[in-house]
Design an enzyme around this catalytic site. Structure first.
Site, PDB file in Angstrom:
ATOM      1  N   ARG A 164       6.253  33.522 -37.761  1.00 38.65           N
ATOM      2  CA  ARG A 164       5.521  33.378 -36.664  1.00 38.65           C
ATOM      3  C   ARG A 164       5.824  33.845 -35.568  1.00 38.65           C
ATOM      4  O   ARG A 164       5.706  33.416 -34.433  1.00 38.65           O
ATOM      5  CB  ARG A 164       5.277  31.765 -36.548  1.00 38.65           C
ATOM      6  CG  ARG A 164       4.456  31.342 -37.726  1.00 38.65           C
ATOM      7  CD  ARG A 164       3.229  31.543 -38.014  1.00 38.65           C
ATOM      8  NE  ARG A 164       2.802  31.324 -39.137  1.00 38.65           N
ATOM      9  CZ  ARG A 164       2.884  31.684 -40.584  1.00 38.65           C
ATOM     10  NH1 ARG A 164       3.452  32.800 -40.696  1.00 38.65           N
ATOM     11  NH2 ARG A 164       2.440  31.105 -41.634  1.00 38.65           N
ATOM     12  N   SER A 237      -2.128  24.552 -36.381  1.00 38.45           N
ATOM     13  CA  SER A 237      -0.594  23.991 -36.363  1.00 38.45           C
ATOM     14  C   SER A 237      -0.023  24.000 -35.293  1.00 38.45           C
ATOM     15  O   SER A 237       0.349  25.166 -34.546  1.00 38.45           O
ATOM     16  CB  SER A 237       0.062  24.927 -37.388  1.00 38.45           C
ATOM     17  OG  SER A 237      -0.602  24.744 -38.717  1.00 38.45           O
ATOM     18  N   GLU A 332       5.013  25.963 -32.240  1.00 37.86           N
ATOM     19  CA  GLU A 332       4.165  27.223 -32.657  1.00 37.86           C
ATOM     20  C   GLU A 332       3.398  27.604 -31.387  1.00 37.86           C
ATOM     21  O   GLU A 332       2.945  28.919 -31.196  1.00 37.86           O
ATOM     22  CB  GLU A 332       3.341  27.042 -33.989  1.00 37.86           C
ATOM     23  CG  GLU A 332       2.875  28.343 -34.346  1.00 37.86           C
ATOM     24  CD  GLU A 332       2.203  28.278 -35.813  1.00 37.86           C
ATOM     25  OE1 GLU A 332       1.255  29.040 -36.171  1.00 37.86           O
ATOM     26  OE2 GLU A 332       2.657  27.608 -36.569  1.00 37.86           O
TER      27      GLU A 332
END
Length: 336
Positions: A164, A237, A332
């Site tokens: 990510r 998320s 995130e």
């Protein structure tokens, strides 16, 4: 280049947080990006680049020039007997690119169906889902250097992809503005159905694996697990899945026998959703902010939450997980 003042960003972020931009500009071509950079300098204001707004949490008004990159267009850059190099503008909605590839019969991104956001953000955060990451099909991108205003090219290696993340989220953060992305897709297919419930869902639907059916299966799974931002504000998320050393995981396994873990090249990845669920946060609500009742990895805005409300909730969760499991959950979502 049209310049707007005091623009609400509520419609430009999937959390639906109502914060304002001092100035707001939409870039429809590369020259607009260059002009926006130059103009922000004359105003002595920072330039904040906004994509689809699906990975950002606004906690205050932005005393800045907000640039929404809205470069469109999907075209073939190169083609061979086995592959097609597909070029897309940074402002193209990611799902539109997935749909285009599926319609043409090109594989590689069908597992990445129904991920919110734009094409420009996809390599920046190395989007991934159901066993596939963007770096596996990424060829190169072009980006405008904020300092020189020149367009530069970054290949797969230069992007330094990680879980990510990419070089644009660390070493080159706020140094470049992505304009176009080129993906290398496949004409000869090698499907990935082993991750999560993809194979199970295909069997339930009675489908044989192909590009369209895998996309439909992934969308069905995501719709079951993740709330639609159009129905309730969220950014998907909120936390990354932490990766532990094998030794640390084994120690936790002795304390928590049911803890799941997936071996990777870098260690053992733990589902953050499991940690949050086990800690009792799933479905909890604090005023207008809360944890989704089906997916504890998703923090939600019930309608009138401030960005600070959601940020404070995330900090409480981080602290609790740290105390209970000795694990730090990394966000995130980008907090602004």
């Amino acid at each position: 280049m049209k310049i707007l003042e005091n623009v609400s960003l509520k419609e430009y972020n999937t959390f639906g947080i109502d914060k304002k931009a001092h100035f707001f500009i939409q870039a429809k071509e590369i020259q607009d990006i260059r002009e926006a950079i130059t103009w922000s300098r004359t105003q002595k204001l920072p330039l904040f680049v906004l994509g689809g707004g699906s990975n950002v949490l606004f906690t205050h008004d932005l005393e800045a020039v907000v640039l929404k990159v809205n470069i469109q267009g999907i075209s073939i850059s190169r083609e061979s007997g086995e592959h097609v190099w597909l070029k897309a503008g940074a402002g193209v909605v990611w799902q539109d690119l997935v749909d285009h590839a599926i319609k043409k019969g090109w594989s590689g991104i069908e597992n990445l169906s129904w991920i919110p956001g734009t094409v420009g953000a996809s390599p920046m955060q190395n989007i991934g889902a159901y066993g596939v990451e963007i770096r596996e099909v990424f060829d190169h991108l072009t980006a405008v250097n904020r300092e020189t205003l020149q367009t530069e090219t970054f290949d797969n290696e230069a992007c330094c992809f990680g879980y990510r993340e990419s070089i644009f989220k660390n070493h080159l953060k706020d140094k470049y503005i992505i304009s176009y992305v080129v993906l290398k897709l496949n004409k000869q297919h090698h499907f990935n159905t082993s991750y999560g419930d993809v194979q199970k869902t295909l069997e339930e639907l009675g489908y044989a694996p192909d590009i369209q059916s895998i996309s439909e299966a992934v969308i069905r799974i995501r719709q079951k697990k993740l709330p639609d931002p159009k129905a309730i504000g969220n950014a998907g998320s909120f936390f990354k899945n932490p990766t532990l050393s094998q030794e640390t995981f084994d120690r936790l396994k002795r304390r928590f026998p049911d803890i799941p873990g997936y071996t990777t090249a870098n260690g053992v990845k733990i589902p953050a959703a499991w940690l949050i669920d086990q800690a009792g946060w799933k479905g909890k609500r604090f005023g207008q902010a809360g944890v989704h009742h089906r997916q504890p990895l998703v923090l939600v805005n019930f309608g009138a939450a401030e960005g600070k409300d959601i940020l404070d909730l995330s900090k409480m969760i981080q602290e609790d997980i740290s105390q209970k499991f000795g694990i730090h959950l990394e966000r995130e979502v980008n907090v602004i």
